[in-house]
Design an enzyme around this catalytic site. Structure first.
Site, PDB file in Angstrom:
ATOM      1  N   CYS A  42       0.775  -1.228   0.000  1.00  0.00           N
ATOM      2  CA  CYS A  42       0.000   0.000   0.000  1.00  0.00           C
ATOM      3  C   CYS A  42       0.818   1.297   0.000  1.00  0.00           C
ATOM      4  CB  CYS A  42      -0.970   0.057   1.162  1.00  0.00           C
ATOM      5  SG  CYS A  42      -1.960  -1.421   1.316  1.00  0.00           S
ATOM      6  N   GLY A  69       1.336  -0.827  -4.518  1.00  0.00           N
ATOM      7  CA  GLY A  69       0.153  -1.679  -4.501  1.00  0.00           C
ATOM      8  C   GLY A  69      -0.594  -1.558  -5.808  1.00  0.00           C
ATOM      9  N   ASN A 143      -1.189   1.966   5.281  1.00  0.00           N
ATOM     10  CA  ASN A 143      -0.030   1.253   4.757  1.00  0.00           C
ATOM     11  C   ASN A 143       0.627   0.536   5.925  1.00  0.00           C
ATOM     12  OD1 ASN A 143       3.271   2.279   3.584  1.00  0.00           O
ATOM     13  ND2 ASN A 143       2.263   0.324   3.388  1.00  0.00           N
ATOM     14  N   GLY A 144       0.782  -0.785   5.794  1.00  0.00           N
ATOM     15  CA  GLY A 144       1.370  -1.570   6.874  1.00  0.00           C
ATOM     16  C   GLY A 144       0.487  -2.752   7.179  1.00  0.00           C
ATOM     17  N   TYR A 290      14.550  -2.527  -1.769  1.00  0.00           N
ATOM     18  CA  TYR A 290      13.701  -2.863  -2.907  1.00  0.00           C
ATOM     19  C   TYR A 290      12.413  -2.055  -3.013  1.00  0.00           C
ATOM     20  CZ  TYR A 290      10.244  -5.543  -5.559  1.00  0.00           C
ATOM     21  OH  TYR A 290       9.260  -5.898  -6.425  1.00  0.00           O
TER      22      TYR A 290
END
Ligand code: SF4
Length: 562
Positions: A42, A69, A143-144, A290
């Protein structure tokens, strides 16, 4: 060239079968779906620009975060009276057009791009989530990944099936607190958050909004990034700095771990809703390796430069004599540049990526899966044939894509393949917002480095040591999560944690005894022993050594590691 029975005289790989414990079939399926990399979980964006329509800014913001995402996208906007939410499955550019953006009237908005971690990929789990409680409407994007979703749902007495994601559980808790804080025009959202945020455990960078304010929250470890930017007449919150650039905002600062920022007509306020003892900065180290865009700034460092430095450290640590340094497109290329620069070996391209392939495609059989890598990557035979290659990638997670790629290089005539990875072996699943699958799918959780080398069919294999990686990032004193590399989880993982925890799915939580000891691979230490991180298939030739020497000892370990 024939190497100790691993590579046939014809150059074709006959790498050994996977050992028990490594679920090659599951790994292959997962690799076919995501190209062999962990899937991000996300991107979030929020904008408050009084008097300006902001739907297009929100669109641009989440467009810049698409890499985080690709399953669903959504935007919520407020015109001061109502919140409107548009969201759907698919890429940002598929979900939104001028017609859908026109429906998002207002001068404040939040947006989201999703890859699922807790809660499967379906419309009802897409974000932002919306709640209308008493007279407060709010929207939330996350996000997470929380690790206590199941207990949150249970404690709140939520019926099975009514809440299907960690974000949904958070929204329920916030709704309840908003209800208890009264029936005003939305001013109850901030005190409600202060009350319930400490209940959430795990990784959460959040953006929220009600009718008149946007809010950003970073969990006490700050696993996931979140930054603040300034428009000429407004403010922006975003997962990564390129989302600020694209809307013309300038970077102000990263939110601190454990900080909540509230933006409304009166300006920007910073609040600290978490207990200070909980605050322990642990930014995901894989954001640097990454996940994050190369043009992002994290901890004040440019991500691309950090990746180039990783390649330089790798060249110092594990030199090799070769003709060409090539990166695995796209994410391995910056580290390959660094390796080439430091070693003096020419940098070039050995593989071309099909830019138009989607992130996922159907691969119903092993045979089809093996074709998958060929749909994504095609060899440049003129550069490969007869060459001793240094092939640099950022990570190997499940390994099936890497194995197929190595085979492709062999079939294209590569004389030698020396694999260099710009991070340590990825041995533990992530529970903080990246989907890496179970331990059974993780190559390095089930094999030692020399076994991985044989399984991949490469001549030598070396992983960058953790201290070299941290050194390359260049943020001394900054805290990082390294759990997937070391087994040292900053927030303990309950046994029931897993993607399908609210949907009757199975757990993929690590074994508690190894989780908390962190000793499974380190002989009592979470650090990797040097001999695990660099293994050569062949013994070094006498007199070899130093940069550019294909027969140089790896980390001083010397011979074939097995
Ligand atoms: Fe990042 Fe790995 Fe920690 Fe997950 S476990 S947050 S991928 S460093």
């Amino acid at each position: 060239m024939c190497h100790d029975g691993i590579v046939t005289p014809s150059g074709a790989s006959r790498a050994p079968a996977a050992p028990p414990g490594y679920d090659a079939s599951a790994a292959a399926s997962a690799d076919a779906a995501d190209g062999g990399k962990p899937r991000e979980a996300c991107g979030v964006f929020a904008v408050h620009a009084p008097g300006q329509p902001v739907a297009h800014l929100a669109y641009l913001g989440i467009y810049a975060l698409q890499h985080r995402g690709q399953e669903s996208a959504g935007i919520a906007a407020s015109d001061g009276d109502h919140l409107t939410v548009v969201k759907d499955m698919g890429l940002v550019s598929n979900v939104f057009d001028d017609r859908t953006l026109a429906a998002l009237d207002g001068d404040l908005a939040i947006g989201h791009t999703r890859y699922s971690t807790t809660g499967s990929s379906m419309w009802k789990n897409s974000q932002p989530v919306f709640r209308d409680v008493e007279h407060t409407q709010f929207a939330l994007a996350h996000n997470g990944n929380l690790v206590n979703t199941a207990s949150l749902a249970e404690e709140a007495g939520m019926l099975p099936g009514t809440v299907s994601s960690d974000t949904d559980a958070m929204a329920e808790w916030i709704s309840r607190a908003v209800g208890e804080h009264g029936v005003d025009d939305g001013g109850s959202l901030v005190p409600a958050l202060c009350e319930v945020l400490p209940r959430f455990e795990g990784a959460f960078s959040l953006v929220l909004m009600d009718r008149s304010r946007i809010i950003g929250v970073r969990d006490p470890r700050g696993f996931r990034p979140l930054c603040l930017g300034k428009l000429d007449s407004g403010w922006v919150l975003a997962s990564e700095t390129p989302a600020l650039d694209i809307v013309g905002a300038h970077f102000v600062r990263e939110l601190d771990p454990g900080e909540m920022v509230v933006v409304d007509a009166s300006g920007v306020r910073s609040l600290r809703p978490f207990d200070e003892v909980e605050v322990d900065p642990r930014l995901c180290l894989f954001e640097f390796v990454y996940f994050a865009r190369p043009d992002s700034q994290l901890y004040g460092r440019n991500v691309h430069q950090a990746r180039v430095h990783m390649g330089e450290r790798l060249a110092d640590q594990s030199p090799v004599r070769a003709d060409l340094v090539m990166g695995v497109p796209e994410s391995g290329i910056p580290a390959a540049e660094g390796f080439a620069r430091r070693s003096g070996i020419p940098f070039g391209h050995g593989l071309v990526k099909n830019r138009y392939i989607g992130r996922t495609f159907i691969a119903p059989s092993q045979e089809m899966r093996s074709l998958g890598v060929r749909m994504k990557l095609n060899p440049l035979r003129d550069n490969i044939a007869g060459a001793r290659l240094v092939v640099v990638d950022d990570s190997i997670v499940r390994g099936t894509t890497t194995r197929a790629m190595v085979q492709m290089l062999r079939e294209s005539g590569a004389a030698e393949v020396h694999m260099r990875i710009s991070s340590p072996p990825y041995r533990w699943p992530c529970f903080y917002g990246m989907d890496t699958g179970t331990r059974g799918e993780l190559l390095a959780a089930n094999m030692e480095v020399d076994e991985i080398r044989d399984y991949l069919g490469v001549d030598t294999l070396s992983y960058l040591h953790l201290d070299g990686l941290l050194d390359a990032v260049g943020a001394p004193g900054a805290g990082f999560c390294t759990a997937c590399l070391t087994g040292d989880y900053p927030v303990p993982i309950p046994p029931e944690a897993g993607k399908g925890v609210l949907e009757g799915g199975t757990t993929s939580a690590p074994e508690p005894q190894s989780l908390f000891q962190g000793t499974m691979f380190g002989g009592g230490s979470s650090e990797l022993p040097a001999q695990e991180a660099a293994v050569a298939l062949r013994s070094p030739a006498a007199g070899g050594g130093g940069p550019g020497d294909a027969t140089a000892p790896e980390d001083g370990e010397g011979s074939n590691g097995g």
